[in-house]
Design a protein around this motif. Structure first.
Motif, PDB file in Angstrom:
ATOM      1  N   GLY A  95       0.796  -1.213   0.000  1.00 44.87           N
ATOM      2  CA  GLY A  95       0.000   0.000   0.000  1.00 44.87           C
ATOM      3  C   GLY A  95       0.822   1.253   0.000  1.00 44.87           C
ATOM      4  O   GLY A  95       0.304   2.338  -0.207  1.00 44.87           O
ATOM      5  N   VAL A  96       2.105   1.195   0.265  1.00 49.18           N
ATOM      6  CA  VAL A  96       2.934   2.395   0.264  1.00 49.18           C
ATOM      7  C   VAL A  96       4.094   2.270  -0.701  1.00 49.18           C
ATOM      8  O   VAL A  96       4.837   3.216  -0.903  1.00 49.18           O
ATOM      9  CB  VAL A  96       3.495   2.690   1.677  1.00 49.18           C
ATOM     10  N   GLY A 152      -6.780   6.398   5.046  1.00 51.39           N
ATOM     11  CA  GLY A 152      -5.493   5.807   5.379  1.00 51.39           C
ATOM     12  C   GLY A 152      -5.308   5.666   6.877  1.00 51.39           C
ATOM     13  O   GLY A 152      -6.224   5.885   7.676  1.00 51.39           O
ATOM     14  N   ASN A 188       3.980   1.620   9.868  1.00 53.66           N
ATOM     15  CA  ASN A 188       3.809   1.721   8.429  1.00 53.66           C
ATOM     16  C   ASN A 188       2.614   2.635   8.178  1.00 53.66           C
ATOM     17  O   ASN A 188       1.498   2.335   8.588  1.00 53.66           O
ATOM     18  CB  ASN A 188       3.564   0.339   7.817  1.00 53.66           C
ATOM     19  N   PHE A 206      -0.044   4.194   5.682  1.00 54.04           N
ATOM     20  CA  PHE A 206      -0.628   3.905   4.380  1.00 54.04           C
ATOM     21  C   PHE A 206      -1.713   4.918   4.048  1.00 54.04           C
ATOM     22  O   PHE A 206      -2.292   5.562   4.934  1.00 54.04           O
ATOM     23  CB  PHE A 206      -1.200   2.478   4.337  1.00 54.04           C
ATOM     24  N   GLY A 236      -3.916  -1.180   3.759  1.00 55.98           N
ATOM     25  CA  GLY A 236      -2.473  -1.215   3.935  1.00 55.98           C
ATOM     26  C   GLY A 236      -2.088  -2.469   4.691  1.00 55.98           C
ATOM     27  O   GLY A 236      -2.928  -3.121   5.315  1.00 55.98           O
TER      28      GLY A 236
END
Length: 226
Positions: free
Chosen positions: A12-13, A94, A172, A174, A179
């Motif tokens: 997702g990133v 997100g 993390n 996203f 994500g």
């Protein structure tokens, strides 16, 4: 001491983070013990109608024998994948994913948290919504005595801050509606615990919409370190 590196694949990133964790030795077994774990899922609907789904899949632990063959040393390599999906009102906002583990020495961590001397910068006021603190540990080399527990993050993502200097993040981040982050052979090294020891994964997710900021925490199943 043996050192290993593990790779966290960030979906997702479009980025990858290398997770480098130290390694302590563990119990007096003659071979590794592979422990498959069931993972889990939690779904939470926020007050504004945003639906947050958190899953833990492919989770396992590999309990390794002690190099020193002493009962106060334990080691495990852990793997898993955290997946987050958003839907409803804020389904595209997100979020941030904080995967980690809680480890306890002669303390019950089966209730989602730990009753005992919990160390580290986590807000444990609500066992289902653990909030990471700025100073929380990102290393799996631990020293605990009886009745103690601590938590650590498995991510150590290097990125530039607002001023261009190097910074390290334990999450993390996203965008959009989904994500994930995957880790393989992250080390839990425990020393100093002469009694029974347990570990348990957690995935905390921060979601911020136009009207609400919340944390959703999914707990994995506790497993024995010996």
């Amino acid at each position: 001491m043996i050192n290993r590196k593990n790779l966290a694949r960030l979906a997702g990133v479009g980025a990858a983070a290398t997770v480098a964790l130290g390694l302590f030795s563990t119990g007096a077994a003659n071979a590794d013990t592979f422990v498959p774990l069931p993972g889990g899922e939690i779904v939470k609907t926020l007050s504004d109608g945003t639906v947050v789904t958190v899953r833990l899949v492919g989770e396992s632990a590999n309990i390794n024998p002690s190099l020193g063959s002493t009962p106060v040393h334990r080691n495990a390599w852990v793997s898993g994948s955290a997946q987050v999906e958003l839907s409803g009102t804020g389904g595209d906002v997100g979020g941030k994913i904080y995967p980690g583990y809680t480890v306890g020495c002669q303390v019950n961590i089966a209730g989602g948290g730990a009753s005992g001397g919990v160390e580290g910068s986590l807000d444990w006021s609500d066992g289902q919504n653990v909030k990471p603190g700025v100073g929380a540990s990102s290393g799996g080399d631990l020293s605990l005595g009886p009745g103690q527990a601590t938590s650590f993050y498995i991510l150590d993502i290097e990125e530039a801050d607002d001023f261009g200097s190097e910074s390290h993040k334990k999450r993390n981040k996203f965008s959009g509606s989904s994500g994930s982050v995957t880790w393989a052979d992250s080390t839990i090294g425990l020393t100093g615990c002469a009694g029974y020891a347990q570990a348990r994964s957690f995935v905390s997710v921060e979601v911020e919409t136009d009207s609400v900021i919340t944390w959703v925490t999914l707990w994995g199943q506790p497993f024995s370190l010996g």
